[in-house]
Design a protein around this motif. Structure first.
Motif, PDB file in Angstrom:
ATOM      1  N   ALA A 141      -1.459  34.395 -21.628  1.00  0.00           N
ATOM      2  CA  ALA A 141      -1.328  33.529 -22.796  1.00  0.00           C
ATOM      3  C   ALA A 141      -2.715  33.131 -23.286  1.00  0.00           C
ATOM      4  CB  ALA A 141      -0.514  32.288 -22.453  1.00  0.00           C
ATOM      5  N   GLN A 142      -2.855  32.953 -24.598  1.00  0.00           N
ATOM      6  CA  GLN A 142      -4.141  32.559 -25.152  1.00  0.00           C
ATOM      7  C   GLN A 142      -4.601  31.219 -24.580  1.00  0.00           C
ATOM      8  OE1 GLN A 142      -4.445  32.871 -29.430  1.00  0.00           O
ATOM      9  NE2 GLN A 142      -6.177  31.467 -29.505  1.00  0.00           N
ATOM     10  N   GLN A 143      -3.646  30.309 -24.362  1.00  0.00           N
ATOM     11  CA  GLN A 143      -3.980  29.010 -23.793  1.00  0.00           C
ATOM     12  C   GLN A 143      -4.599  29.165 -22.405  1.00  0.00           C
ATOM     13  OE1 GLN A 143      -0.550  26.574 -23.091  1.00  0.00           O
ATOM     14  NE2 GLN A 143      -1.742  24.707 -22.768  1.00  0.00           N
ATOM     15  N   ALA A 144      -4.026  30.043 -21.588  1.00  0.00           N
ATOM     16  CA  ALA A 144      -4.547  30.263 -20.242  1.00  0.00           C
ATOM     17  C   ALA A 144      -5.939  30.895 -20.292  1.00  0.00           C
ATOM     18  CB  ALA A 144      -3.592  31.145 -19.448  1.00  0.00           C
ATOM     19  N   LEU A 145      -6.147  31.824 -21.223  1.00  0.00           N
ATOM     20  CA  LEU A 145      -7.462  32.458 -21.360  1.00  0.00           C
ATOM     21  C   LEU A 145      -8.512  31.423 -21.764  1.00  0.00           C
ATOM     22  CD1 LEU A 145      -9.270  34.961 -21.452  1.00  0.00           C
ATOM     23  CD2 LEU A 145      -8.510  35.323 -23.806  1.00  0.00           C
ATOM     24  N   SER A 146      -8.190  30.578 -22.734  1.00  0.00           N
ATOM     25  CA  SER A 146      -9.127  29.537 -23.160  1.00  0.00           C
ATOM     26  C   SER A 146      -9.457  28.600 -22.008  1.00  0.00           C
ATOM     27  CB  SER A 146      -8.531  28.742 -24.333  1.00  0.00           C
ATOM     28  OG  SER A 146      -8.313  29.571 -25.452  1.00  0.00           O
ATOM     29  N   ARG A 147      -8.447  28.296 -21.200  1.00  0.00           N
ATOM     30  CA  ARG A 147      -8.658  27.413 -20.052  1.00  0.00           C
ATOM     31  C   ARG A 147      -9.623  28.055 -19.046  1.00  0.00           C
ATOM     32  NH1 ARG A 147      -3.600  26.282 -19.287  1.00  0.00           N
ATOM     33  NH2 ARG A 147      -3.190  27.954 -17.804  1.00  0.00           N
ATOM     34  N   ASP A 148      -9.495  29.366 -18.820  1.00  0.00           N
ATOM     35  CA  ASP A 148     -10.387  30.046 -17.883  1.00  0.00           C
ATOM     36  C   ASP A 148     -11.827  30.075 -18.405  1.00  0.00           C
ATOM     37  OD1 ASP A 148      -8.450  30.490 -16.022  1.00  0.00           O
ATOM     38  OD2 ASP A 148      -8.088  32.582 -16.548  1.00  0.00           O
ATOM     39  N   VAL A 149     -11.978  30.301 -19.705  1.00  0.00           N
ATOM     40  CA  VAL A 149     -13.333  30.323 -20.274  1.00  0.00           C
ATOM     41  C   VAL A 149     -13.980  28.944 -20.174  1.00  0.00           C
ATOM     42  CG1 VAL A 149     -14.657  30.613 -22.407  1.00  0.00           C
ATOM     43  CG2 VAL A 149     -12.904  32.290 -21.792  1.00  0.00           C
ATOM     44  N   ARG A 150     -13.213  27.903 -20.460  1.00  0.00           N
ATOM     45  CA  ARG A 150     -13.763  26.542 -20.347  1.00  0.00           C
ATOM     46  C   ARG A 150     -14.148  26.232 -18.897  1.00  0.00           C
ATOM     47  NH1 ARG A 150      -9.538  25.340 -24.008  1.00  0.00           N
ATOM     48  NH2 ARG A 150      -8.249  24.565 -22.285  1.00  0.00           N
ATOM     49  N   ARG A 151     -13.331  26.705 -17.949  1.00  0.00           N
ATOM     50  CA  ARG A 151     -13.656  26.475 -16.533  1.00  0.00           C
ATOM     51  C   ARG A 151     -14.961  27.178 -16.164  1.00  0.00           C
ATOM     52  NH1 ARG A 151     -10.129  28.758 -11.422  1.00  0.00           N
ATOM     53  NH2 ARG A 151     -11.741  28.431  -9.844  1.00  0.00           N
ATOM     54  N   LEU A 152     -15.153  28.409 -16.647  1.00  0.00           N
ATOM     55  CA  LEU A 152     -16.385  29.129 -16.359  1.00  0.00           C
ATOM     56  C   LEU A 152     -17.574  28.393 -16.962  1.00  0.00           C
ATOM     57  CD1 LEU A 152     -17.795  31.639 -15.203  1.00  0.00           C
ATOM     58  CD2 LEU A 152     -17.345  32.781 -17.391  1.00  0.00           C
ATOM     59  N   GLU A 153     -17.415  27.879 -18.169  1.00  0.00           N
ATOM     60  CA  GLU A 153     -18.504  27.137 -18.806  1.00  0.00           C
ATOM     61  C   GLU A 153     -18.862  25.885 -17.998  1.00  0.00           C
ATOM     62  OE1 GLU A 153     -18.157  28.169 -23.543  1.00  0.00           O
ATOM     63  OE2 GLU A 153     -16.681  26.759 -22.704  1.00  0.00           O
ATOM     64  N   ARG A 154     -17.843  25.215 -17.454  1.00  0.00           N
ATOM     65  CA  ARG A 154     -18.122  24.038 -16.632  1.00  0.00           C
ATOM     66  C   ARG A 154     -18.862  24.420 -15.358  1.00  0.00           C
ATOM     67  NH1 ARG A 154     -12.745  22.720 -17.946  1.00  0.00           N
ATOM     68  NH2 ARG A 154     -12.062  23.323 -15.841  1.00  0.00           N
ATOM     69  N   GLU A 155     -18.428  25.522 -14.729  1.00  0.00           N
ATOM     70  CA  GLU A 155     -19.050  25.921 -13.473  1.00  0.00           C
ATOM     71  C   GLU A 155     -20.493  26.376 -13.673  1.00  0.00           C
ATOM     72  OE1 GLU A 155     -16.655  28.657 -11.290  1.00  0.00           O
ATOM     73  OE2 GLU A 155     -14.962  27.270 -11.097  1.00  0.00           O
ATOM     74  N   LEU A 156     -20.761  27.024 -14.806  1.00  0.00           N
ATOM     75  CA  LEU A 156     -22.117  27.488 -15.086  1.00  0.00           C
ATOM     76  C   LEU A 156     -22.946  26.443 -15.815  1.00  0.00           C
ATOM     77  CD1 LEU A 156     -21.425  31.177 -16.194  1.00  0.00           C
ATOM     78  CD2 LEU A 156     -22.115  30.342 -13.954  1.00  0.00           C
ATOM     79  N   LYS A 157     -22.274  25.355 -16.235  1.00  0.00           N
ATOM     80  CA  LYS A 157     -22.951  24.283 -16.992  1.00  0.00           C
ATOM     81  C   LYS A 157     -23.647  24.853 -18.222  1.00  0.00           C
ATOM     82  CE  LYS A 157     -23.602  21.271 -12.965  1.00  0.00           C
ATOM     83  NZ  LYS A 157     -22.789  22.111 -12.049  1.00  0.00           N
ATOM     84  N   ALA A 158     -22.892  25.684 -18.958  1.00  0.00           N
ATOM     85  CA  ALA A 158     -23.445  26.342 -20.143  1.00  0.00           C
ATOM     86  C   ALA A 158     -22.328  26.617 -21.143  1.00  0.00           C
ATOM     87  CB  ALA A 158     -24.136  27.648 -19.760  1.00  0.00           C
ATOM     88  N   ASP A 159     -22.639  26.470 -22.432  1.00  0.00           N
ATOM     89  CA  ASP A 159     -21.706  26.886 -23.489  1.00  0.00           C
ATOM     90  C   ASP A 159     -21.900  28.378 -23.715  1.00  0.00           C
ATOM     91  OD1 ASP A 159     -20.719  24.314 -23.908  1.00  0.00           O
ATOM     92  OD2 ASP A 159     -22.318  23.825 -25.322  1.00  0.00           O
ATOM     93  N   LEU A 160     -20.796  29.128 -23.626  1.00  0.00           N
ATOM     94  CA  LEU A 160     -20.886  30.592 -23.718  1.00  0.00           C
ATOM     95  C   LEU A 160     -20.484  31.135 -25.077  1.00  0.00           C
ATOM     96  CD1 LEU A 160     -19.345  31.375 -20.213  1.00  0.00           C
ATOM     97  CD2 LEU A 160     -21.774  31.249 -20.830  1.00  0.00           C
TER      98      LEU A 160
END
Length: 329
Positions: A37-56
């Motif tokens: 789902a698009q919602q799940a994909l967006s959630r994964d990208v936001r999680r990666l951004e939090r873990e890397l402390k960077a806007d991608l």
């Protein structure tokens, strides 16, 4: 409270989500490629951004673009995922491709059996074999034991400890129906309002150790409506046994709309509200088999073509199921 993991602990699944969006620059197309789902994909990208402390990504209503940090991450993500794919090919997929994918379709005519032919078309070099386990709780034990590869059913109805060891892909909100014995007081109706079952004892698999998720769904549906769960009855296997047991006990039976027709009984859709049975494709975490990708793709393709994940305005589903179905892998 423990801090978030640093870059050294990044989940490759999050990197794959990032890479797919980076290649498509479109969240909807990227979600379709990943069968999520698009919602799940967006959630994964936001999680990666939090873990890397960077806007991608730069996101707005018109476009998606990589930031400078996103451009910097791109070659690293590609190398990590290429290495992972090589490792899996060397130690898992090659060997697994030589054995059949064992797929539980539950019962003839249901969602799983409709998806199976398309999956076989998408993976012509693999063998996909149908199994009939009748109930996700029973099938889950087989999945975890390695005796089965995939099944279909109500994921939210499994014990949370079991769910932690499995993955799911939502496939369908399947409307529910009622099977009535000939001559039943509701048999002349084209559709059966749920409240019309007040005072009835409705069979919903009570006592069957393989299907408690179905009995629990029925219990939530009937609560406060004056409808009782029928006591355990002998498990009927096959049309003749079903006919015999129904004639003896004469209890209505809760089913889904694709349940196969049975002799000397009448099936009617339930309405007001339309109760929905949430169906997911379920498999064990870490499963390595090339046909699994084809199975997921076929499930996503048919769900889109048939509108299986579009819920009617008056559809009913428990809140827990709604939340878990949204947590698409």
């Amino acid at each position: 409270m423990p801090s978030s993991p640093g870059p050294g602990a990044v989940d490759p699944r999050l990197l794959r989500a990032f890479l797919t969006v980076a290649e498509e620059l479109h969240f909807t197309r990227a979600a379709a490629r990943l069968y999520v789902a698009q919602q799940a994909l967006s959630r994964d990208v936001r999680r990666l951004e939090r873990e890397l402390k960077a806007d991608l990504f730069v996101r707005n209503t018109r476009r998606v673009a990589l930031t400078a940090d996103g451009e910097r991450l791109l070659p690293y993500a590609r190398r990590v995922l290429e290495a992972q794919d090589t490792l899996l090919a060397e130690f898992g997929r090659a060997a697994d491709a030589e054995r059949p994918l064992l797929m539980d379709v539950n019962s003839p005519g249901l969602v799983g059996e409709r998806i199976l032919p398309r999956a076989r078309e998408l993976a012509p070099d693999c063998e996909l074999m149908a199994r009939f386990e009748s109930g996700l709780t029973g099938a889950a034990a087989e999945l975890l034991a390695g005796r089965l590869d995939a099944s279909f059913g109500r994921f939210a109805g499994l014990d949370p400890a079991i769910r932690e060891r499995l993955e799911q892909q939502p496939v369908r909100y399947e409307p529910m129906a009622i099977v009535l014995p000939e001559g039943h007081r509701l048999a002349d109706l084209d559709v059966v309002p749920l409240d019309a079952l007040a005072g009835e004892y409705v069979y919903a698999g009570a006592g069957n150790p393989r299907t408690p998720e179905w009995t629990d769904l029925a219990r939530q549906l009937f609560e406060g409506r004056g409808i009782e769960i029928a006591p355990p009855a002998p498990l009927a296997v096959g049309a003749q046994e079903f006919q015999r047991v129904m004639a003896k006990w004469r209890n209505p039976v809760l089913v889904v709309v694709d349940f196969p027709a049975m002799p000397k009984s009448i099936q009617r859709p339930l309405v007001d509200p339309v109760p929905l049975s949430p169906v997911s494709l379920v498999w064990k975490k870490g499963l390595l088999h090339p046909a699994m990708e084809a199975l997921r793709a076929a499930a996503a393709e048919l769900a889109e073509a048939e509108g299986w994940l579009r819920r009617p305005a008056d559809g009913w589903i428990p809140a827990t199921d709604e939340r878990i179905m949204a947590q698409c892998t």
